[in-house]
Every structure is written in C-alpha cells, then in structure tokens.
Design an enzyme around this catalytic site. Structure first.
Site, PDB file in Angstrom:
ATOM      1  N   HIS A  99       0.842  -1.208   0.000  1.00  0.00           N
ATOM      2  CA  HIS A  99       0.000   0.000   0.000  1.00  0.00           C
ATOM      3  C   HIS A  99       0.871   1.249   0.000  1.00  0.00           C
ATOM      4  CE1 HIS A  99      -4.034   1.885   1.095  1.00  0.00           C
ATOM      5  NE2 HIS A  99      -3.179   2.911   1.126  1.00  0.00           N
ATOM      6  N   HIS A 156       1.226   4.986  -2.338  1.00  0.00           N
ATOM      7  CA  HIS A 156       0.769   5.841  -3.447  1.00  0.00           C
ATOM      8  C   HIS A 156       1.997   6.437  -4.125  1.00  0.00           C
ATOM      9  CE1 HIS A 156      -3.499   5.839  -2.147  1.00  0.00           C
ATOM     10  NE2 HIS A 156      -2.940   5.564  -0.984  1.00  0.00           N
ATOM     11  N   HIS A 209      -9.814   1.562  -0.318  1.00  0.00           N
ATOM     12  CA  HIS A 209      -9.573   2.251   0.952  1.00  0.00           C
ATOM     13  C   HIS A 209     -10.877   2.285   1.747  1.00  0.00           C
ATOM     14  CE1 HIS A 209      -5.922   3.699  -0.932  1.00  0.00           C
ATOM     15  NE2 HIS A 209      -5.589   4.406   0.121  1.00  0.00           N
ATOM     16  N   GLU A 241     -10.839   3.678   7.358  1.00  0.00           N
ATOM     17  CA  GLU A 241      -9.793   4.633   7.758  1.00  0.00           C
ATOM     18  C   GLU A 241     -10.500   5.861   8.354  1.00  0.00           C
ATOM     19  OE1 GLU A 241      -7.789   6.579   4.506  1.00  0.00           O
ATOM     20  OE2 GLU A 241      -6.019   7.072   5.692  1.00  0.00           O
ATOM     21  N   ASP A 265       1.939   4.000   2.955  1.00  0.00           N
ATOM     22  CA  ASP A 265       0.910   4.882   2.374  1.00  0.00           C
ATOM     23  C   ASP A 265       1.545   6.027   1.565  1.00  0.00           C
ATOM     24  OD1 ASP A 265      -1.786   5.356   1.907  1.00  0.00           O
ATOM     25  OD2 ASP A 265      -2.188   6.278   3.845  1.00  0.00           O
ATOM     26  N   ASP A 266       1.997   7.069   2.238  1.00  0.00           N
ATOM     27  CA  ASP A 266       2.576   8.260   1.586  1.00  0.00           C
ATOM     28  C   ASP A 266       3.767   8.714   2.432  1.00  0.00           C
ATOM     29  OD1 ASP A 266       0.115   8.756  -0.271  1.00  0.00           O
ATOM     30  OD2 ASP A 266      -0.729   8.656   1.744  1.00  0.00           O
TER      31      ASP A 266
HETATM   32  N1  ADE Z   1      -4.570   8.860  -0.995  1.00  0.00           N
HETATM   33  C1  ADE Z   1      -3.315   8.939  -0.546  1.00  0.00           C
HETATM   34  N2  ADE Z   1      -3.247   8.609   0.752  1.00  0.00           N
HETATM   35  C2  ADE Z   1      -4.503   8.311   1.147  1.00  0.00           C
HETATM   36  C3  ADE Z   1      -5.085   7.894   2.366  1.00  0.00           C
HETATM   37  N3  ADE Z   1      -4.361   7.701   3.472  1.00  0.00           N
HETATM   38  N4  ADE Z   1      -6.397   7.693   2.393  1.00  0.00           N
HETATM   39  C4  ADE Z   1      -7.146   7.881   1.303  1.00  0.00           C
HETATM   40  N5  ADE Z   1      -6.642   8.266   0.130  1.00  0.00           N
HETATM   41  C5  ADE Z   1      -5.326   8.476   0.051  1.00  0.00           C
HETATM   42 ZN    ZN Z   2      -3.647   4.894   0.843  1.00  0.00          ZN
END
Ligand code: ADE
Ligand code: ZN
Length: 328
Positions: free
Chosen positions: A10, A12, A190, A193, A271-272
């Site tokens: 996971h 992006h 997703h 969350e 994630d990011d």
């Molecule tokens: N796009 C990038 N990071 C995200 C996240 N944590 N939740 C939803 N969309 C995303």
């Molecule tokens: Zn994500």
C-alpha cells in the site's frame, strides 16, 4: 530492520514523492508551490481533507510521462534502500493524462521502463494498482477503470480506489470495480480509515474486494473482525499514516496488534511516506518498540503480504524464496 526483506502492498506513487523532488520539478516548470511546504521544506497540511488537497497540488507539477518515470525511479531507489523487494503502487490515470487512455499508455510505458531499470539494478519488483479518486465521484471513476482494464497485464495488476472515504458509498462505484474485475484485475479499496466498520463491510459485499486499504476501524465491530479472519481478507495497514492523520492518537492505541492476534491477515505499509515522515524501516521499528514484535513476527507478516500480492504465481514463489533469507 533495514536489512529485513520487505513487501509493501500500500504505497501511493504520487504520495511517495519526496518534497525535494516536487520542488525541483516545480522549479523546472517555474511553478510556485511554496504554499504547500513548511519552513523546513516538509509538506504542510492540517488534517485529512487538507492532506488530500496538498497531495493533489504537489501532484499537479507532474505533467508528463517523463516526470512519472523519474518519480518511479526516485521512489524505487528509496524503497530498495529500505529493504523492500516487492511493492505495489497506487497510481491514478486522473493525474496521468486526465483519464485519457492514449495518454495513460504513455505514462504507463514510462513507469514500466523505470521499474524494469530498478529491477535490473536493485532486484526490486514494482506492480501498479490503478486508482480512481473517490472525491472525484462515480462518473469520473469509470475512465481509470477503463484505463486499467485496457492495460491489465504484467505491470497493471489491480484496481484500488483512494481519496476521501466520506464521499459517497462503496456501491456508487460498482461500475468501475465490475469493469476491472471482468478484465481480470484484482481489487482493493480504501475503507475503515475515516469511516467505521460498515465501510469495510460494504467494500467487501458491494464491490467484491479481496483486500482493504487500511481497514483498521474494523476493530470497532467484533463480528466483522471474526468475519475478516474467517474469510482471509487482507488488510493493508499503514500505522504511521493513521497516527499522522489522527485516526489514532498514538502508536499504543493502534489496533494492528489486536487485529493480528484475532487472526486477521494484516500487512505493513507506509501509504505516503514523506507526508507522514516515515519509511518502511521506521514502521517496523515503531511496531517493535510498541508491541514487542520481533524479526520472526515481521517475517511472518511479509509472508502474508507475499501470499496477498496481486502478482503472478512465479513472482510469488520467487518472493517467498527471497523472504526465507533473513537479509535482503
Ligand atoms: N490517498 C493517498 N493517501 C490516502 C489515504 N491515506 N487515504 C485515502 N486516500 C489516500
Ligand atoms: Zn492509501
């Protein structure tokens, strides 16, 4: 932790862009993006919706296939440095040519070329999960699904929606998920969350996904936890992201250990990473500190991730063999 071989399901691609990379591209294009950075040059945002806005602003400077090729190389160099041997990355045709199939093919070619170079150099494998953006709405989710369906193959292996979970219901996006499934793509969404357990349940029942991005708020419904465990639904858990975005106040409150102990298949991702000041090694170190997890715990979770990867069976077999060695 760095030398442990890791699988990341996971991530992006746009969200993995280091701020320096985005600043360099912005400077080349003479675009002023200073408003999205703080004094120390990190991404600056206030909460989830603002994070999505800053994410989109940063992504707006990536306007050519070459930009995406360079980004892919940059991200893969960092992942290899973190001991990642296989990753799946979310990438959106909305940002790669505005959902146009011809443009998407060019962006895809650039990402594939960059992946092949990184594989030859560092042995790291990257696959792509095409990503409709939820806040753009169900109509706009169709173009990315068509892009994914038309380019399914060695690199494009899945469809996974990201973005604002509070926008609409999973069933509103059924067309996109059905289109992808019929083309042979694997599915994730997703959920769980920024919304509760019902969002996870509806993603499984209404969209037919086999993995859930995050899914951690399933912990609020014990019957759902039992169901996830029994059905073998895999959660792509990103603890550092959840703490950074305020889903949980701190690492000790994060439910990943409780989910794992209840028999749910959990995996670990970032994630990011630059948005959340994290890396794969940092996630492992914080989990070890917080829950007392040891190398064997992480090795077991990486085997779960290999089994859940959307790759072909030969790649999976090779990954499982590489995971058996304790060092990258
Ligand atoms: N796009 C990038 N990071 C995200 C996240 N944590 N939740 C939803 N969309 C995303
Ligand atoms: Zn994500």
């Amino acid at each position: 932790m760095k030398s442990l071989p890791k699988i990341e399901l996971h991530l992006h691609l746009e969200g993995a862009a280091p701020p320096e990379f985005v600043r360099r591209v912005a400077a080349e294009k003479k675009v002023d993006l200073s408003r999205i950075f703080d004094d120390r040059g990190a991404y600056a945002y206030d909460g989830f919706v603002d994070f999505l806005r800053v994410y989109e602003a940063a992504t707006s400077v990536l306007t050519t296939p070459e930009d995406y090729g360079r980004l892919t190389r940059t991200v893969l160099t960092e992942l290899a440095e973190q001991g990642v041997i296989y990753a799946e990355t979310f990438v959106s045709p909305d940002f790669c040519g505005g959902g146009d199939l011809g443009a998407w093919r060019e962006y895809l070619h650039a990402m594939q070329e960059a992946s092949a170079q990184a594989e030859a150099q560092d042995g790291i494998i990257l696959k792509g999960i095409v990503t409709p953006i939820r806040q753009f709405g169900p109509e706009r989710a169709k173009a990315p699904a068509v892009c994914a369906a038309e380019t399914v193959g060695d690199w494009v292996v899945g469809l996974g929606m990201g973005g604002d979970e509070n926008n609409g219901q999973p069933r509103d996006f059924r067309w996109a998920f059905d289109c992808a499934r019929e083309a042979g793509l694997r599915l994730t969404n997703h959920a769980g969350e920024f919304r509760g357990p019902e969002s996870v349940r509806e993603s499984i029942e209404d969209l037919g996904v086999e993995r859930i991005g995050h899914g951690v708020r399933a912990i609020e419904d014990p019957a759902l936890v039992d169901y996830l465990a029994a059905a073998g639904i895999v959660l792509e858990v990103c603890p550092g992201s959840n703490v950074a975005l305020g889903v949980y106040p701190d690492w000790a409150s994060h439910p990943i250990a409780r989910l794992r102990d209840a028999g749910v298949k959990v995996t670990i991702s970032t994630d990011d990473p630059p948005f959340f000041h994290t890396t794969m090694s940092n996630e492992y170190e914080r989990l070890a500190e917080t829950f007392g997890w040891e190398v064997e715990d992480f090795a077991a979770l990486n085997r779960v991730a290999a089994e859940a990867a959307f790759c072909d069976s030969d790649t999976r077999k090779a990954l499982l063999t590489r995971l058996d060695k304790t060092d990258v």
